[in-house]
Design a protein around this motif. Sequence first.
Motif, mmCIF file in Angstrom:
data_model
loop_
_atom_site.group_PDB
_atom_site.id
_atom_site.type_symbol
_atom_site.label_atom_id
_atom_site.label_comp_id
_atom_site.label_asym_id
_atom_site.label_seq_id
_atom_site.Cartn_x
_atom_site.Cartn_y
_atom_site.Cartn_z
ATOM 1 N N ARG A 59 0.722 -1.198 0.028
ATOM 2 C CA ARG A 59 -0.125 -0.117 0.094
ATOM 3 C C ARG A 59 0.681 1.205 0.080
ATOM 4 N NH1 ARG A 59 -5.439 -0.841 2.013
ATOM 5 N NH2 ARG A 59 -5.549 1.576 1.782
ATOM 6 N N ALA A 60 2.154 1.269 0.695
ATOM 7 C CA ALA A 60 2.948 2.420 0.722
ATOM 8 C C ALA A 60 3.567 2.624 -0.541
ATOM 9 C CB ALA A 60 3.936 1.998 1.772
ATOM 10 N N ARG A 61 3.470 1.655 -1.522
ATOM 11 C CA ARG A 61 3.878 1.893 -2.883
ATOM 12 C C ARG A 61 3.136 3.111 -3.490
ATOM 13 N NH1 ARG A 61 3.324 -2.045 -6.168
ATOM 14 N NH2 ARG A 61 5.037 -1.372 -7.695
ATOM 15 N N SER A 65 6.827 9.181 0.576
ATOM 16 C CA SER A 65 8.059 8.274 1.042
ATOM 17 C C SER A 65 8.104 8.144 2.429
ATOM 18 C CB SER A 65 9.239 9.415 0.558
ATOM 19 O OG SER A 65 9.041 10.745 1.044
ATOM 20 N N THR A 66 7.385 8.953 3.153
ATOM 21 C CA THR A 66 7.395 8.959 4.690
ATOM 22 C C THR A 66 6.617 7.554 4.983
ATOM 23 O OG1 THR A 66 7.074 11.233 4.998
ATOM 24 C CG2 THR A 66 6.333 9.791 6.804
ATOM 25 N N ALA A 67 5.389 7.132 4.272
ATOM 26 C CA ALA A 67 4.861 5.896 4.651
ATOM 27 C C ALA A 67 5.569 4.834 4.176
ATOM 28 C CB ALA A 67 3.608 6.005 3.952
ATOM 29 N N MET A 68 6.447 4.942 3.126
ATOM 30 C CA MET A 68 7.337 3.849 2.362
ATOM 31 C C MET A 68 8.332 3.593 3.628
ATOM 32 S SD MET A 68 7.984 1.364 0.831
ATOM 33 C CE MET A 68 6.914 1.325 -0.617
ATOM 34 N N ALA A 69 8.958 4.786 4.230
ATOM 35 C CA ALA A 69 10.092 4.870 5.040
ATOM 36 C C ALA A 69 9.594 3.944 6.184
ATOM 37 C CB ALA A 69 10.514 6.094 5.406
ATOM 38 N N ARG A 70 8.477 4.301 6.833
ATOM 39 C CA ARG A 70 8.013 3.640 7.882
ATOM 40 C C ARG A 70 7.618 2.034 7.533
ATOM 41 N NH1 ARG A 70 4.411 8.703 9.546
ATOM 42 N NH2 ARG A 70 5.970 9.574 11.128
ATOM 43 N N ALA A 128 4.123 -3.726 18.992
ATOM 44 C CA ALA A 128 5.192 -2.812 18.194
ATOM 45 C C ALA A 128 4.839 -2.809 16.744
ATOM 46 C CB ALA A 128 6.666 -3.310 18.588
ATOM 47 N N GLY A 129 4.562 -3.863 16.221
ATOM 48 C CA GLY A 129 4.297 -3.853 14.570
ATOM 49 C C GLY A 129 3.082 -3.191 14.258
ATOM 50 N N ALA A 130 2.122 -3.362 15.234
ATOM 51 C CA ALA A 130 0.663 -2.539 15.232
ATOM 52 C C ALA A 130 0.836 -1.096 15.116
ATOM 53 C CB ALA A 130 -0.168 -3.275 16.092
ATOM 54 N N ALA A 131 1.580 -0.603 15.990
ATOM 55 C CA ALA A 131 1.807 0.879 16.145
ATOM 56 C C ALA A 131 2.641 1.364 14.936
ATOM 57 C CB ALA A 131 2.678 1.099 17.418
ATOM 58 N N VAL A 132 3.550 0.568 14.272
ATOM 59 C CA VAL A 132 4.140 1.201 13.264
ATOM 60 C C VAL A 132 3.145 1.201 12.009
ATOM 61 C CG1 VAL A 132 6.335 0.887 11.520
ATOM 62 C CG2 VAL A 132 6.453 0.391 14.063
ATOM 63 N N LEU A 133 2.575 -0.059 11.943
ATOM 64 C CA LEU A 133 1.612 -0.087 10.669
ATOM 65 C C LEU A 133 0.509 0.985 10.807
ATOM 66 C CD1 LEU A 133 1.417 -4.073 10.364
ATOM 67 C CD2 LEU A 133 2.914 -2.529 9.110
ATOM 68 N N TRP A 134 0.203 1.217 12.124
ATOM 69 C CA TRP A 134 -0.920 2.184 12.052
ATOM 70 C C TRP A 134 -0.453 4.068 11.445
ATOM 71 C CZ3 TRP A 134 -5.783 2.971 13.383
ATOM 72 C CH2 TRP A 134 -6.335 4.289 13.611
ATOM 73 N N LEU A 135 0.883 3.894 11.611
ATOM 74 C CA LEU A 135 1.365 5.040 11.141
ATOM 75 C C LEU A 135 1.546 5.267 9.495
ATOM 76 C CD1 LEU A 135 4.487 5.839 13.589
ATOM 77 C CD2 LEU A 135 2.413 6.824 13.486
ATOM 78 N N VAL A 136 1.660 3.740 9.032
ATOM 79 C CA VAL A 136 1.807 3.477 7.446
ATOM 80 C C VAL A 136 0.501 3.621 6.889
ATOM 81 C CG1 VAL A 136 2.620 2.077 5.745
ATOM 82 C CG2 VAL A 136 3.759 2.220 7.946
ATOM 83 N N ASP A 137 -0.367 2.901 7.442
ATOM 84 C CA ASP A 137 -1.852 2.879 7.067
ATOM 85 C C ASP A 137 -3.056 2.629 8.023
ATOM 86 O OD1 ASP A 137 -4.085 0.833 5.652
ATOM 87 O OD2 ASP A 137 -3.337 1.920 3.991
ATOM 88 N N TRP A 201 10.636 0.070 -8.515
ATOM 89 C CA TRP A 201 9.373 -0.893 -8.402
ATOM 90 C C TRP A 201 9.235 -1.315 -7.083
ATOM 91 C CZ3 TRP A 201 7.906 -5.547 -6.625
ATOM 92 C CH2 TRP A 201 6.685 -6.130 -7.025
ATOM 93 N N TRP A 202 10.135 -1.149 -6.100
ATOM 94 C CA TRP A 202 10.111 -1.531 -4.867
ATOM 95 C C TRP A 202 9.586 -0.532 -3.817
ATOM 96 C CZ3 TRP A 202 10.432 -6.807 -4.001
ATOM 97 C CH2 TRP A 202 10.949 -7.691 -5.018
ATOM 98 N N ILE A 203 9.798 0.691 -4.471
ATOM 99 C CA ILE A 203 9.404 1.586 -3.595
ATOM 100 C C ILE A 203 8.203 2.606 -4.062
ATOM 101 C CG2 ILE A 203 10.388 4.169 -2.983
ATOM 102 C CD1 ILE A 203 12.020 1.688 -1.786
ATOM 103 N N THR A 204 7.947 2.539 -5.256
ATOM 104 C CA THR A 204 6.815 3.313 -5.746
ATOM 105 C C THR A 204 5.975 2.386 -6.793
ATOM 106 O OG1 THR A 204 5.966 5.459 -6.628
ATOM 107 C CG2 THR A 204 8.160 4.448 -7.482
#
Length: 205
Positions: A59-61, A65-70, A128-137, A201-204
């Motif tokens: 989804r971050a693709r 870039s902030t979402a992808m970095a996270r 920890a994983g859920a908290a990071v993923l909340w910041l992504v999506d 391709w891996w980033i966007t």
Amino acid sequence: MTADPRALAFDGRPLDGGLYLGIDHWAQHLPAPVRAVIAAFSAYGLGLLAVLMLAAWWRARRADSTAMARAVAAPLCVVVAFVADTLLKGLLQEPRPCQVLPAAPTLEACPGAGDWALPSNHTVIVFAGAAVLWLVDRHIGAAAALLAVAMGASRVVVGVHYPHDVLLGAVVGTAAGLGLGLLAARGRHLVARLGEGSLRWWITA
């Protein structure tokens, strides 16, 4: 045979030992297929977190870039949280409740001496994983949060943790995930540059 309370570095029994025994008694009376499903989820449910991390990366693709970095940093954030939790376990040295309380045979085999209980590793990792993923999506983060709650509860039901082990694990995991996830945003400029090169391709999308 229970351990000598004087030998315990941290004795969790006075906090919620009675609640633990009540949950253990309830778990023993669940239908056998239900007990098997809970035990399997508790042992292998962390694999679902990996699936959600992959979904967050995908989804971050299509995001910034902030979402992808996270999203890229999420596995590392979980590893760092796990290391911090392991160090805290070594300091507190709380024996597992199934080692020191007269519980029935637990749904999951009781770990041996020296395998400390507080905080719960599984709970720290998944929160920890859920908290990071909340910041992504937000949608994936919400699914991960439900997974985290279910995982934490299962660790008590299978008999290897007190409720307070899970509660502290949730606090430690959430704090670590949010802190590291916010810090990971600093890598957005690197991600943006990588998105213009051979890793596009891996980033966007």
